[in-house]
Write an enzyme that holds these catalytic residues in place. Structure first.
Site, PDB file in Angstrom:
ATOM      1  N   ARG A 175     -11.867 -26.906  14.519  1.00 28.80           N
ATOM      2  CA  ARG A 175      -9.996 -26.685  15.140  1.00 28.80           C
ATOM      3  C   ARG A 175     -10.291 -25.313  15.668  1.00 28.80           C
ATOM      4  O   ARG A 175     -10.702 -24.238  14.562  1.00 28.80           O
ATOM      5  CB  ARG A 175      -9.139 -27.205  15.141  1.00 28.80           C
ATOM      6  N   ASP A 203       5.601 -37.403  17.205  1.00 24.34           N
ATOM      7  CA  ASP A 203       5.237 -38.788  17.253  1.00 24.34           C
ATOM      8  C   ASP A 203       6.752 -39.669  17.293  1.00 24.34           C
ATOM      9  O   ASP A 203       6.363 -41.080  17.082  1.00 24.34           O
ATOM     10  CB  ASP A 203       4.786 -39.291  16.089  1.00 24.34           C
ATOM     11  N   THR A 232      -3.183 -38.389  20.425  1.00 24.16           N
ATOM     12  CA  THR A 232      -3.332 -37.198  19.556  1.00 24.16           C
ATOM     13  C   THR A 232      -3.282 -35.637  20.878  1.00 24.16           C
ATOM     14  O   THR A 232      -3.791 -36.156  22.000  1.00 24.16           O
ATOM     15  CB  THR A 232      -4.816 -36.554  18.983  1.00 24.16           C
ATOM     16  N   ASP A 257      -0.593 -40.961  15.238  1.00 24.21           N
ATOM     17  CA  ASP A 257      -0.815 -39.584  15.308  1.00 24.21           C
ATOM     18  C   ASP A 257      -2.378 -39.180  14.906  1.00 24.21           C
ATOM     19  O   ASP A 257      -3.074 -39.915  13.419  1.00 24.21           O
ATOM     20  CB  ASP A 257      -0.466 -39.078  14.749  1.00 24.21           C
TER      21      ASP A 257
END
Length: 1087
Positions: free
Chosen positions: A519, A752, A599, A314
């Site tokens: 982000r 995950d 991801t 991840d």
């Protein structure tokens, strides 16, 4: 006769504190029981479980055969002692584990609760949908709709309230978490699977030996034994040579069964347990920041850690810290943030004076002292009253679900459901728009020193489909405004057409943020008239109270109001890489481990994080981007990548051919051999593959998955972005299906879990997203960088130790057992044993068990630092070189050779030898003692040669076991025991009379030399002619540590990451201590 299964549940009805009503539905009990046994059931159930193992059943079968006197020439205790020992050790381990489960169950089941409420809930039946719940509460003659915001999942922690009233709706296996857990697969190592095959082969070999000796018995009885019938008849019920051969077959099956001793399985488990403790005790894998140690949550997969070829990781929280910081923003077409002006003015920030960190406290006493920002232009813009800048931070201070706690004046603590929200609200706080408090209907903000209370009209909460959230507020002047933040791709579609130019500029700024791997979120607003609000509020109220399709109707109302918005700008947040991630990935790559990142982030973010952590480099030949939306486009992109790879291979082969021709030509001219060098990686080139989730869905279809796997596996790095948790598991599954390779999945969040369970090895990171991944994992720690130590040190050592243990174990048991086979040809195939029966019993559990355990637990080929400095040492495990079918046959060949020497050398020497008194030495008991002594000495010398790393424990076990053998043998052959048990100890005085003979010791020495010298010669030749890398590393005096060369710049991207919010919970007031009435609102608890 048979009870019909109950019909599927269509709806669930539960009445509070009405046990008689609830029990008629036979719902699962709320009592938790994870234990397997109780005092009454432990013994029968545990024995039943243990005898599910084929090995235990096999040895029980042998024990039954030994109870038949016509078959067995061994006493029953030679099998029952090891069997009982194995069963007892396993039972103690199972009982201990179950005791702790009982203890945990009692703590959960005995929690105190207060019973005060009454009412009935009618809701949907148990299901695995975590984002939906629909039901009705009937309480005090009123009806209340229930939705997912009323649902508390099992194991949740209440925050911002001391208690709540709840009703258990789903319990036990009916809880939503249990419905989502999926089936936990039993994981076995490749060595386990190989051992099962080898044990089957050995059993077939045992049957063949038994048949050969049985045929020999038939021939001997018919040709020779018949001559003795006149004075020595067969024992009943034997009446012919064929029946004698039949009994002889089973007798030899019993005698030769030690080729697969039961102690093998116990020893393997003990070794694995020791390796697990080494992982748990490793202080170099202990995180001091969070006081978390590494934990081996299973003991069955340790050697598999030394064979990993693919790592599926991840990104957020695994490679990155999941701790966000506000770095850049774009407001009304103007970029702000670190180095923003430097980029505009086109000068190098590295050669210029460093920018000064802004001092917010002098401007705003409520600022967070830990907040860092370097662009003074943004602060000045706010101070000068720029309406766009102020509205930008006003939005950030209002549009969120953060909770604020102010223990004393000025000391604010924000509790955010995601790190992104916390970073954005903290940024607004430092720029003068301080979120202070909230109630279900208000939000209080200190704006540039002035306290302003907004009426909170509605929260349009985030979910994975909307990827945005909005709030509708009324300011003190009565103006109604909708504030929205979300993913730019979705929010830009809902802007007013007049924003087209500003949207293009903002998009350019978002792309520039890719230089720092940030982000991003886009921010917008919309003014609403009172009529628009009233109309929308009524439609929202009707949708909220609907009992069917409630979520869809709410989504439609949200979509209606979130239109024609005005763009304010965008935020850019940095999620920093964890410490040591680039170095770890680089070292693992040198160990020939391929790393795939799976991801949910955008392609740009995933790619640029790949550059940041050195998965992707500028030296790569090409990075393939697979982004097609149709099956045909994805297939064409994969085929183009495949053609490029094939072309690279053909070019490399052409270069190799040219180098070869040139070398031959130079050789003919100079008569000097030429060295041809071709890098391994140049054959496939340095390629990487990036694929989007929608493209991956097509690539994983049955007719395309083979092409996808072949292309992806030819690349050095693979990044799958925008993938769902299910797709993560499917990617792992498809690699397991098409590649005979060990896979490892590592992650930190609940998304995950499926990937972790699917992989051969699952690793959980205990980070910011809870412990769901840890609970589903096989191993856990707190930092990704510890992965290199887990694999390259603990994993490699575990594989090495297990392989050496198995090789030696099979060798020593074939050397021990095959002596019986050769003896059968000289004892009339009568199934007589060579050794004393007590020696047969103690050989595997006393005389040779501890030295091989010490080697299997403590052995090393190189120190741990060299394992990290030379990652190529990891490759033998990936190629399965240390223990495979070839190595197995070499071990048993050596064991058979040793058995031949141990039998025929003493037989040849002693057959014609005599004592000093002139009496012959050629008797059965002297031969048995001589052979047994030589066997123990030879196998002890062999393990001394096999041990690469000596500890005090190794010395004590090896030489102590040798001394124990002589002590026990002398005691067993003493007159004292014979006088007490004359029928049990038949070798009285044998060892005392045999071991005083010089010829006997000469025979033992000769047998030892013949057994060991060829092994030594072979190993010296191999070390000289074909040394392994570990041999070379051991001879080096100066280490050449691996050093990572950092490129001059990083790549990055942007993404939107968020979780479903608690907006409805906030507006309902259920999480705030307002009144007793608010506390009476029901939270339906699932267990």
């Amino acid at each position: 006769m048979f009870k019909d299964s109950p019909p599927p549940e269509e709806e669930r009805r539960v009445r509070a504190n009405d046990r008689e009503y609830n029990e008629k539905f036979q719902y699962a009990s709320n009592c938790i029981m994870t234990s397997k046994y109780n005092v009454v059931t432990f013994l029968p159930v545990n024995l039943f479980e243990q005898f599910q193992e084929v090995a235990n059943t096999y040895f029980l079968f042998l024990l039954i055969l030994q109870l038949i006197p016509q078959i067995s020439s061994l006493s029953w205790f030679t099998t029952i002692v090891p069997l009982v020992l194995v069963l007892s050790i396993t039972a103690v381990k199972d009982a201990t584990d179950d005791y702790f489960r009982h203890k945990s169950d009692n703590q959960v089941n005995n929690r105190q609760s207060q019973v005060v409420i009454h009412g009935e809930v009618v809701c949907e039946p148990p299901n695995n949908k975590l984002d939906r719940f629909c039901g009705l509460l009937y309480w005090r003659e009123c009806k209340y709709p229930l939705n997912n915001q009323n649902m508390l999942l099992r194991g949740c922690v209440l925050r911002n309230t001391e208690y709540c009233y709840g009703l258990v709706i789903f319990a036990g296996p009916d809880t939503k978490l249990m419905q989502n857990c999926g089936r936990t697969k039993f994981k076995r190592t490749s060595i386990d699977r190989l051992m099962n095959t080898l044990v089957l082969w050995i059993f077939c070999f045992l049957v063949c030996m038994g048949m050969i000796l049985a045929v020999g018995n038939a021939v001997w009885e018919s040709e020779v034994g018949s001559l003795f019938q006149s004075f020595l008849d067969w024992d009943l019920p034997v009446d012919n040579f064929l029946f004698s051969a039949f009994l002889s077959f089973w007798s030899y099956v019993i005698i030769l069964n030690t080729v697969v001793p039961i102690s093998l399985y116990v020893s393997v488990e003990v070794i694995r347990l020791g390796h697990s403790y080494f992982i748990n005790w490793d202080r170099k894998m202990f995180c001091t920041q969070c006081s978390t140690a590494a934990e081996a949550r299973t003991t069955t997969l340790n050697e598999e850690l030394g064979q990993v070829e693919y790592i599926f990781s991840d990104k957020t929280g695994t490679l990155t810290q999941n701790i966000m910081s506000f770095n850049k923003c774009s407001i009304n077409g103007q970029a702000y943030g670190r180095y923003a002006h430097a980029l505009i003015l086109n000068f190098d920030p590295l050669s210029s004076p460093p920018l000064q960190r802004l001092d917010f406290l002098s401007f705003n006493p409520l600022a967070d002292p830990d907040f860092c920002f370097y662009d003074n232009a943004l602060l000045e813009s706010v101070k000068l009253g720029d309406p766009h800048s102020q509205e930008f931070f006003r939005l950030l201070s209002l549009c969120h679900t953060v909770m604020s706690e102010e223990k004393k004046e000025g000391e604010l603590v924000y509790k955010a459901q995601s790190p992104d929200e916390g970073a954005l609200v903290t940024a607004a706080r430092n720029f003068g728009f301080v979120f202070r408090s909230r109630t279900p209907g208000t939000v209080t903000v200190t704006e540039l020193g002035r306290s302003v209370t907004y009426t909170l009209l509605a929260i349009l909460d985030f979910n994975n489909i909307r990827k945005r959230m909005s709030v509708i507020v009324r300011n003190p002047e009565g103006r109604i405004r909708l504030y929205c933040k979300g993913a730019d791709t979705l929010l830009f579609e809902r802007l007013h057409p007049s924003n087209h130019h500003l949207m293009n500029i903002t998009t350019d700024h978002l792309n520039e943020c890719a230089g720092d791997g940030l982000r991003t979120l886009a921010l917008a607003y919309r003014d609403l008239s009172e009529e628009q609000w009233e109309e929308w509020s009524e439609s929202h109220r009707l949708a909220d109270r609907s009992t069917d399709c409630r979520e869809d109707r709410l989504a439609a109302t949200y979509e209606h109001i979130e239109q024609d918005m005005m763009l304010l700008g965008a935020t850019a947040i940095e999620d920093k890489l964890q410490e040591g991630v680039p170095e770890t990935i680089a070292i693992l790559s040198l160990a020939n481990i391929k790393i795939w990142v799976l991801t949910g982030d955008k392609q740009e973010t995933a790619v640029n994080i790949g550059y940041s952590c050195k998965m992707l480099t500028d030296d790569m030949t090409e990075v393939f981007i697979i982004s097609g939306y149709t099956v045909q486009s994805v297939r064409e992109e994969l085929r183009w990548a495949d053609i490029t790879l094939v072309t690279s291979v053909e070019l490399s082969l052409f270069i190799l051919l040219c180098q070869t021709i040139l070398a031959l030509w130079l050789f003919f001219l100079t008569r000097v051999p030429q060295y041809i060098s071709l890098q391994e990686n140049s054959i496939s080139g340095e390629f990487a593959l990036v694929i989007n989730g929608h493209s991956l869905a097509h690539a994983l279809e049955a007719d395309m998955e083979g092409e996808f796997v072949s292309t992806a596996c030819a690349c050095r790095a693979v990044i799958c972005c925008r993938v769902t948790p299910l797709q993560k598991a499917l990617v792992v599954e498809v690699i397991k299906k098409h590649k005979k390779a060990v896979t490892l999945a590592i992650g930190d969040g609940a998304n995950d879990v499926s990937m972790i369970k699917t992989a051969h090895i699952g690793v959980g990171i205990s980070g910011q997203e809870g412990i769901q991944a840890v609970l589903a994992s096989d191993y856990s720690f707190s930092q990704f960088r510890f992965l290199q130590r887990l694999l390259l040190v603990h994993g490699r050592w575990s594989y090495l130790r297990m392989c050496r243990f198995l090789c030696y174990f099979f060798y020593k048991n074939f050397a021990f057992t095959m002596v019986h086979f050769w003896f059968g040809f000289f004892c009339g195939f009568s199934a007589q044993t060579v050794y004393d029966q007590y020696f047969i019993t103690l050989y595997n559990i006393v005389y040779t068990s501890l030295p091989v355990l010490a080697m299997g637990i403590f052995d090393q080929d190189v120190p741990e630092q060299r394992s990290l400095e030379y990652p190529k040492l990891y490759e033998p495990g990936q190629l399965n070189l240390l223990f495979n079918k070839r190595e197995f046959f070499i071990c048993i060949a050596q064991g058979i050779y040793t058995s031949i020497v141990l039998f025929f050398v003493p037989y040849a020497v002693l057959s014609q030898a005599s004592q000093g008194t002139g009496e012959p030495l050629a008797d059965y008991q002297t031969f048995a003692v001589t052979t047994a002594t030589a066997l123990v000495i030879v196998v002890s010398v062999q393990i001394a040669l096999d041990t690469g790393y000596w500890t005090a424990i190794n010395h004590f076990f090896v030489w102590g076991s040798l001394g124990t053998f002589f002590s026990i043998m002398l005691a067993m052959h003493s007159e004292s025991l014979f006088s007490i048990f004359p029928k049990q100890f038949h070798f009285v005085g044998s060892s005392q009379s045999t071991l005083v003979q010089p010829l006997v010791w000469l025979t033992i020495a000769l047998a030892t030399v013949i057994c060991i010298v060829p092994v030594l010669a072979f190993r010296f030749l191999k070390l000289d002619l074909k040394p392994q890398l570990s041999d070379t590393v051991r001879t080096l005096y100066t280490p050449y540590p691996f050093r990572l060369i950092h490129p001059s710049y990083w790549r990055s991207g942007y993404a939107f990451a968020h979780q479903e919010g608690f907006g409805e919970l906030i507006t309902s007031g259920k999480n705030m201590r307002l009144s007793s009435l608010a506390l009476l609102v029901i939270a339906c608890v699932t267990g």
